[in-house]
Write an enzyme that holds these catalytic residues in place. Structure first.
Site, PDB file in Angstrom:
ATOM      1  N   TYR A  66      -4.315  15.026  54.596  1.00 34.05           N
ATOM      2  CA  TYR A  66      -4.389  15.464  53.200  1.00 34.05           C
ATOM      3  C   TYR A  66      -3.188  16.335  52.835  1.00 34.05           C
ATOM      4  O   TYR A  66      -2.630  16.230  51.740  1.00 34.05           O
ATOM      5  CB  TYR A  66      -5.684  16.245  52.949  1.00 34.05           C
ATOM      6  CG  TYR A  66      -6.923  15.392  52.872  1.00 34.05           C
ATOM      7  CD1 TYR A  66      -7.231  14.679  51.715  1.00 34.05           C
ATOM      8  CD2 TYR A  66      -7.802  15.299  53.936  1.00 34.05           C
ATOM      9  CE1 TYR A  66      -8.374  13.898  51.628  1.00 34.05           C
ATOM     10  CE2 TYR A  66      -8.954  14.524  53.864  1.00 34.05           C
ATOM     11  CZ  TYR A  66      -9.241  13.828  52.704  1.00 34.05           C
ATOM     12  OH  TYR A  66     -10.372  13.056  52.622  1.00 34.05           O
TER      13      TYR A  66
ATOM     14  N   ARG B 189     -23.609  16.291  54.096  1.00 32.63           N
ATOM     15  CA  ARG B 189     -23.509  16.510  52.645  1.00 32.63           C
ATOM     16  C   ARG B 189     -24.891  16.604  51.984  1.00 32.63           C
ATOM     17  O   ARG B 189     -25.113  16.100  50.881  1.00 32.63           O
ATOM     18  CB  ARG B 189     -22.648  15.421  51.991  1.00 32.63           C
ATOM     19  CG  ARG B 189     -21.686  15.997  50.965  1.00 32.63           C
ATOM     20  CD  ARG B 189     -20.787  14.935  50.328  1.00 32.63           C
ATOM     21  NE  ARG B 189     -19.693  14.550  51.196  1.00 32.63           N
ATOM     22  CZ  ARG B 189     -19.052  13.372  51.149  1.00 32.63           C
ATOM     23  NH1 ARG B 189     -19.382  12.475  50.258  1.00 32.63           N
ATOM     24  NH2 ARG B 189     -18.073  13.103  51.970  1.00 32.63           N
TER      25      ARG B 189
ATOM     26  N   ASP C  57     -15.482  23.000  52.005  1.00 40.03           N
ATOM     27  CA  ASP C  57     -14.710  21.761  52.026  1.00 40.03           C
ATOM     28  C   ASP C  57     -13.688  21.870  53.139  1.00 40.03           C
ATOM     29  O   ASP C  57     -13.173  22.957  53.417  1.00 40.03           O
ATOM     30  CB  ASP C  57     -14.005  21.561  50.673  1.00 40.03           C
ATOM     31  CG  ASP C  57     -13.389  20.186  50.568  1.00 40.03           C
ATOM     32  OD1 ASP C  57     -14.090  19.272  50.097  1.00 40.03           O
ATOM     33  OD2 ASP C  57     -12.226  20.009  50.990  1.00 40.03           O
TER      34      ASP C  57
ATOM     35  N   ARG D  92     -23.185  23.847  39.841  1.00 36.93           N
ATOM     36  CA  ARG D  92     -21.812  23.343  39.799  1.00 36.93           C
ATOM     37  C   ARG D  92     -21.279  23.233  38.364  1.00 36.93           C
ATOM     38  O   ARG D  92     -20.062  23.337  38.135  1.00 36.93           O
ATOM     39  CB  ARG D  92     -21.789  21.980  40.508  1.00 36.93           C
ATOM     40  CG  ARG D  92     -20.504  21.233  40.540  1.00 36.93           C
ATOM     41  CD  ARG D  92     -19.419  21.925  41.345  1.00 36.93           C
ATOM     42  NE  ARG D  92     -18.221  21.091  41.288  1.00 36.93           N
ATOM     43  CZ  ARG D  92     -17.426  21.007  40.225  1.00 36.93           C
ATOM     44  NH1 ARG D  92     -17.674  21.741  39.160  1.00 36.93           N
ATOM     45  NH2 ARG D  92     -16.366  20.219  40.234  1.00 36.93           N
TER      46      ARG D  92
ATOM     47  N   ARG E  80     -24.050  16.726  45.086  1.00 37.94           N
ATOM     48  CA  ARG E  80     -24.241  16.214  43.731  1.00 37.94           C
ATOM     49  C   ARG E  80     -25.519  15.420  43.491  1.00 37.94           C
ATOM     50  O   ARG E  80     -25.939  15.266  42.344  1.00 37.94           O
ATOM     51  CB  ARG E  80     -23.044  15.332  43.342  1.00 37.94           C
ATOM     52  CG  ARG E  80     -21.889  16.114  42.766  1.00 37.94           C
ATOM     53  CD  ARG E  80     -20.846  15.160  42.208  1.00 37.94           C
ATOM     54  NE  ARG E  80     -20.073  14.538  43.282  1.00 37.94           N
ATOM     55  CZ  ARG E  80     -19.245  13.509  43.108  1.00 37.94           C
ATOM     56  NH1 ARG E  80     -19.107  12.964  41.898  1.00 37.94           N
ATOM     57  NH2 ARG E  80     -18.556  13.007  44.111  1.00 37.94           N
TER      58      ARG E  80
END
Lengths: 354, 354
Positions: free
Chosen positions: A158, A32, A81, A45, A36
């Site tokens: 998920y 990652r 993702d 973003r 962010r």
């Protein structure tokens, strides 16, 4: 495969280390690393949704390249993702504030399963391939482009829960009361994953990684019986593409005991597990692989001296573990509050020590 | 201690197995056996808050006894919560719907720490002792009354985060940037826990359990350096009371590697870890202890034949692991959706097989 190893891609330190060859320098990247914690990522973003970002090759390539501009890294992982293929299979993906991903139409019955489509990777997920090609065009030749996917069980979790879960109750309901729906779903995801990763390699991925974050949510017995076969099938198939493949078997050491017979080049080790323990367990089940990891990403909130000390401690741990190869990394993805300068400390300490 | 083992409490199967002696029958109980899955519990709970229930001895005793009326169990664990001592230390505990526990005044600085009180167990937590005495008066002599507390690190995690956490970022901030606050808090909780468990034994507890659910959220290095010493201190002190003590070192196998030198009678093993692996790791660090566990509590949603099959599989696993003693249990607390009849299947299969 020997010949190929001596050409182009094996000159990439990450690829060499993954295959157990001597790399020209110690490979490092951060899970990652595009994300962010970087202000330049947040700037991009702020203009698009997360899903749009993944589905727009120019933007995905841009954020994938951002950490390579800041840091002296040996690899980029394509910004995407693990749930992107679920969109191509017919679910809708959204991100609730602070709640994590939400998938529509959770798969909890044969009827829900029948609703799913098998995507054509080039057509339905082609934007990921485009992003890989675009990114690679701006990378240095010694840097490896990593493609990835979620492993069948983690993606299935998920798809069944409809998002994140604490106890994976819906998954376990299928496992213990309607198992054929679960195994059918795992097989479908296995097929989709093979197509998807193959497309990524054809688009330029030099290495692949399969994330099985929630593999540890099963007992050893259930993992081995229900999850191991499809995971092995995916790995066996995509390894034939000639690129090294890394498997992340989730949090903690337990899953490592269950990997006998798995064909894989690198095991990515969570930060909860000491590399020496990981290596001993893997040797015990007959796996001679390279290791990746495993700084606790939270150490990066610490002061510089402590961060540097932990890099040295990890290098000692690698020497004690003595795997055939090692890729320096965190044990799990970087967190949004990571101070960007701390990655520089890690890299500079690694370069100073090796 | 030898003499005492031959008297009263060692005739309790759980106590005998915990000390590595031959029990008169195979001891079994279920973590969180008093709880929401039982309609008679929900009836009591519907009239009072969770905290009131813990703090009212007659009600706590009533719900503790409920599973003993339904099932042929070898132990009861006093109905309470690991965060009850935090209330006596000055925090306010509430339970948000679906959000888990919330503690006021999270401890994130020296000033927050200074705000905490050291309770007098008999005065400030005496209701737990009363509940133990009341419960025990209605138990059969061969049934063991288990007292418990959260282990210092796990309690500290909640006190610092102010509740549940995903990444334990506030805990790690203290660990990596303001460690003396964390170690001060751990020491205080250690003292409080010793007083609290001592009071429970004086009130009639025949055995103790220390829950360290979140111990696995640290690297081995950090656990060993910061958490192990205070955990060992608590265990060493309360073992002098003569009752067997069980430590639950959290999810997964990783923490087991770090327990060299711990004085403890039983290790409770999470369902993620095969008992044979747990035993091998513990032997490797020189711990000869009894094991407790470790059915996946979610198997109890399965059909009767599968539940019974898993009981037999676990007994085979115990034979393969061959620990000095074994207490049959789930690997983690029962979940609210557990069908009550499934516990009967487990118990009847265990009795049939042993």
């Amino acid at each position: 495969m020997g010949d190929e190893l001596m050409t182009g891609s094996s000159q990439k330190p990450l690829v060499a280390a993954a295959f157990g060859l001597k790399p020209s320098r110690y490979p490092i990247w951060f899970m990652r690393q595009a994300g962010r914690y970087l202000p330049e990522y947040r700037a991009v973003r702020s203009k698009v949704s997360f899903t749009e970002l993944c589905q727009t090759p120019a933007l995905a390539a841009e954020v994938t390249l951002q950490p390579l501009r800041r840091y002296d890294l040996d690899a980029a992982i394509i910004f995407s993702d693990i749930l992107i293929p679920c969109v191509a299979m017919g679910q809708t993906l959204s991100f609730d504030k602070g709640e994590g991903p939400v998938l529509s139409h959770p798969v909890r019955s044969q009827a829900d399963f029948a609703y799913l489509k098998r995507p054509v990777a080039e057509r339905d997920l082609g934007y990921v391939g485009e992003a890989i090609a675009k990114t690679k065009a701006s990378m240095r030749p010694e840097q490896a482009m990593i493609g990835f996917a979620g492993a069948p069980f983690t993606v299935a979790s998920y798809m069944i829960e409809g998002g994140s879960s604490k106890n994976f109750t819906e998954v376990k309901k299928l496992l213990f009361t309607d198992r054929s729906v679960l195994t059918g779903l795992l097989d479908l995801i296995g097929d989709v994953t093979i197509d998807y990763l193959t497309m990524q390699v054809r688009s330029g991925a030099d290495a692949l990684m399969l994330f099985d974050t929630w593999a540890g949510q099963l007992t050893g017995l259930d993992y081995r019986e229900v999850v191991f076969p499809v995971t092995k099938r995916v790995l066996d198939t995509v390894r034939q593409l000639g690129v090294p493949v890394t498997y992340f078997p989730g949090q903690g050491a337990d899953r490592l005991f269950e990997l006998a017979g798995l064909g894989v080049d690198v095991i990515s080790v969570d930060w909860r597990t000491r590399l020496s323990n990981a290596q001993r367990i893997l040797q015990g089940v007959g796996l001679d692989v390279s290791l990746q990891g495993n700084l606790d990403p939270q150490i990066l909130i610490g002061p510089e001296a402590m961060v540097r000390e932990r890099v040295r401690a990890l290098l000692s741990e690698v020497r004690a573990a003595n795997p055939r190869g090692h890729i320096f990394n965190v044990g799990h993805g970087l967190l949004p509050h990571t101070p960007p300068e701390s990655l520089s400390w890690v890299i500079s300490e690694l370069r100073a020590q090796t």
